[in-house]
Design an enzyme around this catalytic site. Structure first.
Site, short mmCIF file in Angstrom:
data_model
loop_
_atom_site.label_atom_id
_atom_site.label_comp_id
_atom_site.label_asym_id
_atom_site.label_seq_id
_atom_site.Cartn_x
_atom_site.Cartn_y
_atom_site.Cartn_z
N HIS B 198 -3.01 10.22 -0.29
CA HIS B 198 -3.10 8.78 -0.08
C HIS B 198 -2.03 8.42 0.93
CE1 HIS B 198 -3.89 4.56 -1.30
NE2 HIS B 198 -2.68 4.41 -0.82
N CYS B 199 -2.44 7.87 2.03
CA CYS B 199 -1.49 7.58 3.09
C CYS B 199 -1.17 6.08 3.12
CB CYS B 199 -2.05 8.01 4.44
SG CYS B 199 -0.88 7.84 5.79
N PRO B 200 0.03 5.68 2.78
CA PRO B 200 0.35 4.26 2.84
C PRO B 200 0.40 3.73 4.27
CG PRO B 200 2.27 5.54 2.14
CD PRO B 200 1.14 6.48 2.26
N GLY B 203 -2.91 2.80 4.91
CA GLY B 203 -3.40 1.90 3.87
C GLY B 203 -4.68 2.36 3.21
N ASN B 204 -4.88 3.65 3.09
CA ASN B 204 -6.12 4.14 2.50
C ASN B 204 -5.91 5.59 2.05
OD1 ASN B 204 -8.79 4.05 1.73
ND2 ASN B 204 -9.62 3.84 3.78
#
Lengths: 165, 477
Positions: B198-200, B203-204
């Site tokens: 999950h890559c902040p 944002g997804n």
């Protein structure tokens, strides 16, 4: 006409149970379903017909996910156009999925509905399962059948269910 | 076959069914209001949707905006302050190449952030019940207890893939056995296929469907960062040769800011690109690499069963392989009488949130539940509207306990069979009583799950109508 037949199936029959054909992951993450014959369908449909349906579906999915020259070409072209090309054109995968849904509809009309069964397109179940609904015919007139068998027989799906094969 | 045989009786049944499906409800306007809702509005995961379901992101998007700002500001300053000088002094190709890189970075970033990473829809109640039966039964037989423990014992299935034993875990939230390489993202509360991480920053989640965009984003961003850094330095050097270092800095203060941002970004982004290049060439996910699933340290016989054997094929497949369509039909309309997926952990789904529903309206002249829908609208691909104004809708409820609604739902499932006859009245109870803040639902899992199960029973007819037509509506983003 075929739809009418299935509508009658829906009207006159009640849902007895559902069988779920799970995914077969032995070849990796590609989409394949198990061809193991579920015991609940034993009295409803011939093993060979069922296996043929599942194998055909598996081959469709294999075609959709096939890696080769044409899929690379599509991928590169899409990348080159910044994926805008998908605004105009369907992906190969989507085309095959449409073929699959037509095939399932056809199979339902010709093979499964006369036996009191109904296949649900796996795409509607997140590609996890093939859902087969088994109907019991509660109408005495056996309206759900056309042609060969009155597959849905009596409630216990006993010997009569295998008739007409 | 006599369609007319038993005609009057059949007609009577026919109209009964259509009445049930269309709705027993009081007012047509309520039906319209509910019928107009799209599936993304009741999506059980913790995602935000924009542009009427075309865009899908995680709940926390603050860092994504930071990424956007950093890229836009740095690039903007570069084009505004450094490019004029460099275009004249060296070559006008510099802003052109910079521009191309910039658009590529933005395009892939937006594509990564806005698309469905490969979310697996949750199991329908029937599927979940079937699985639980399969999982629970051996235990019951062994213990001699009656069936129906609320929480099935943790189960794994073992599968042999290319000679390696892989364990498939059962996901309690989604009520499915996760396919290999899938993982449940706790931030988004979804199972994602080929889950990478999950890559902040985008944002997804990064999963099967958007991994190539993510990779191209970080690759192009590395090039852009290096490009800007190099030419900012060049700019300052050239100016220093004319006017001295300090004067050069005074003449173009923006260059200092750009240089600082780029300097700190280069290490992390180039490093990340290198890492993902390695992952792609060995066909692993970040998840697998971190856990060391296929590392040699685990055992001599441990190897990656998904790898195609050579680097070139692995890369081609990851970057140019077929893209599977989204399995969650975000923009389809909800049919009020179709089964909804297994009890969501955040109590979000009120009713009918499966893919089959979109087929219904096009498929069924019998069921009058979707009078306002046209087939045309259903068949439009759910592409992001580039020019359309987007209204954002935050669907994230405050953190409800994830175990509670599941337990309640499962408890309700086992003892609500008698409710079947009442379904007519119950069917639209929850949507009516649920006000727009979804938090209310979390407080009434029993009522909600009762309705859910009732809907499941009542909806089988229409569900199979879908299969009859076999229409599939897919959103392609």
């Amino acid at each position: 006409m075929e739809v009418h037949n299935l509508q009658e199936l829906r009207r006159s029959a009640s849902l007895a149970t559902k069988v779920f054909i799970q995914r077969d992951y032995s070849d990796g993450t590609i989409c394949q379903f198990q061809t193991k014959f579920p015991p609940e369908l034993d009295s409803r449909i011939e093993r060979q017909l069922f296996e043929e349906t599942v194998k055909t579906l598996n081959s469709f999915y294999a075609e959709a996910e096939k890696i080769g020259g044409s899929s690379y070409l599509e991928g590169c072209l899409a990348c080159a156009t910044a994926y805008f090309i998908f605004l105009c054109m369907e992906t190969h995968y989507e085309k095959v999925l449409k073929k699959i849904s037509r095939y399932i509809q056809e199979q339902n009309e010709k093979v499964f509905a006369p036996r009191g069964l109904l296949l649900t397109d796996p795409v509607e179940r997140g590609m996890r399962v093939i859902e087969i609904s088994i109907y019991e015919d509660r109408c005495s007139s056996g309206s759900s059948s056309s042609g060969s068998s009155s597959g849905s027989g009596s409630s216990s799906g006993g010997g009569g269910g295998a008739g007409g094969r | 076959m006599p369609p007319g045989g038993g005609g009057p009786m059949k007609d009577c049944e026919y109209s009964q069914i259509s009445t049930h499906s269309s709705s027993p409800m009081e007012s047509p306007h309520k039906k319209k209001k509910i019928a107009a809702r799209r599936k993304w509005e009741v999506f059980p995961g913790r995602n935000k949707f924009f542009c009427n379901g075309r865009i899908m992101m995680a709940r926390q998007t603050g860092v994504f905006y930071l990424t956007l700002v950093l890229i836009l500001v740095t690039s903007g300053l570069f084009f505004a302050f450094d490019c004029p000088y460099l275009a004249v002094k060296i070559t006008p190709a510099i802003p052109v190449v910079g521009g191309i890189l910039f658009f590529f970075v933005m395009g892939t970033l937006l594509r990564t952030s806005f698309s469905d990473p490969g979310v697996l829809p949750r199991a329908t109640p029937d599927e979940a019940a079937d699985l639980e039966r399969q999982i629970g039964n051996p235990e019951d037989i062994a213990n001699g207890t009656s069936s129906g423990g609320y929480r099935p014992p943790p189960r794994t299935k073992e599968v042999i893939i290319n000679g390696q034993t892989v364990k498939l875990k059962y996901c309690f939230t989604c009520k499915i056995f996760r396919p290999p390489r899938a993982s449940h993202c706790s931030l988004c509360d979804n199972c994602v296929e080929r889950f990478d991480h999950h890559c902040p920053w985008v944002g997804n989640c990064v999963g099967k469907r958007n991994y190539r965009f993510f990779y191209m984003f970080i690759l192009s961003l590395s090039f852009l960062t290096v490009f800007i850094f190099a030419f900012v330095i060049t700019h300052v050097i050239l100016r220093s040769q004319q006017a001295g270092f300090l004067n050069a800095l005074k003449d173009s203060p923006a260059s200092v800011l750009e240089a600082v941002v780029c300097f700190f970004s280069v290490w992390s982004i180039v490093g990340l690109s290198g890492f993902h290049t390695y992952l792609i060439s060995s066909n692993q996910t970040t998840n697998e690499d971190i856990k060391g699933s296929w590392s040699n340290k685990r055992g001599k016989e441990n190897y990656n069963p998904y790898s195609y054997g050579n680097i070139f094929t692995n890369c081609c497949v990851a970057l140019c392989g077929p893209i599977s369509p989204s399995l969650i039909d975000r923009r389809g309309y909800i049919q009020p009488d179709t089964p909804q997926p297994a009890a969501p952990s955040n109590g979000m789904a009120t009713y009918g949130a499966t893919q089959s529903q979109s087929d219904m309206a096009a498929a069924t002249p019998l069921l009058q539940s979707e009078p306002s829908l046209t087939s045309d609208e259903l068949h439009l691909p759910g592409k992001p509207g580039l020019g359309t104004p987007c209204a954002s809708l935050t669907l994230g409820p405050p953190t409800p306990p994830s175990s509670m609604p599941n337990l309640a739902a499962e408890a309700a499932l086992t003892d609500i069979l008698p409710l079947k006859d009442e379904h007519v009245g119950h069917q639209f109870l929850t949507p009516d009583e649920a006000p727009s803040p979804p938090t209310m639902l979390a407080g009434s899992p029993l009522a909600h799950s009762r309705t859910m199960h009732v809907l499941g029973l009542a909806s089988q007819d229409s569900l199979h109508e879908d299969s009859v037509r076999g229409l599939v509506k897919l959103s392609s983003v």
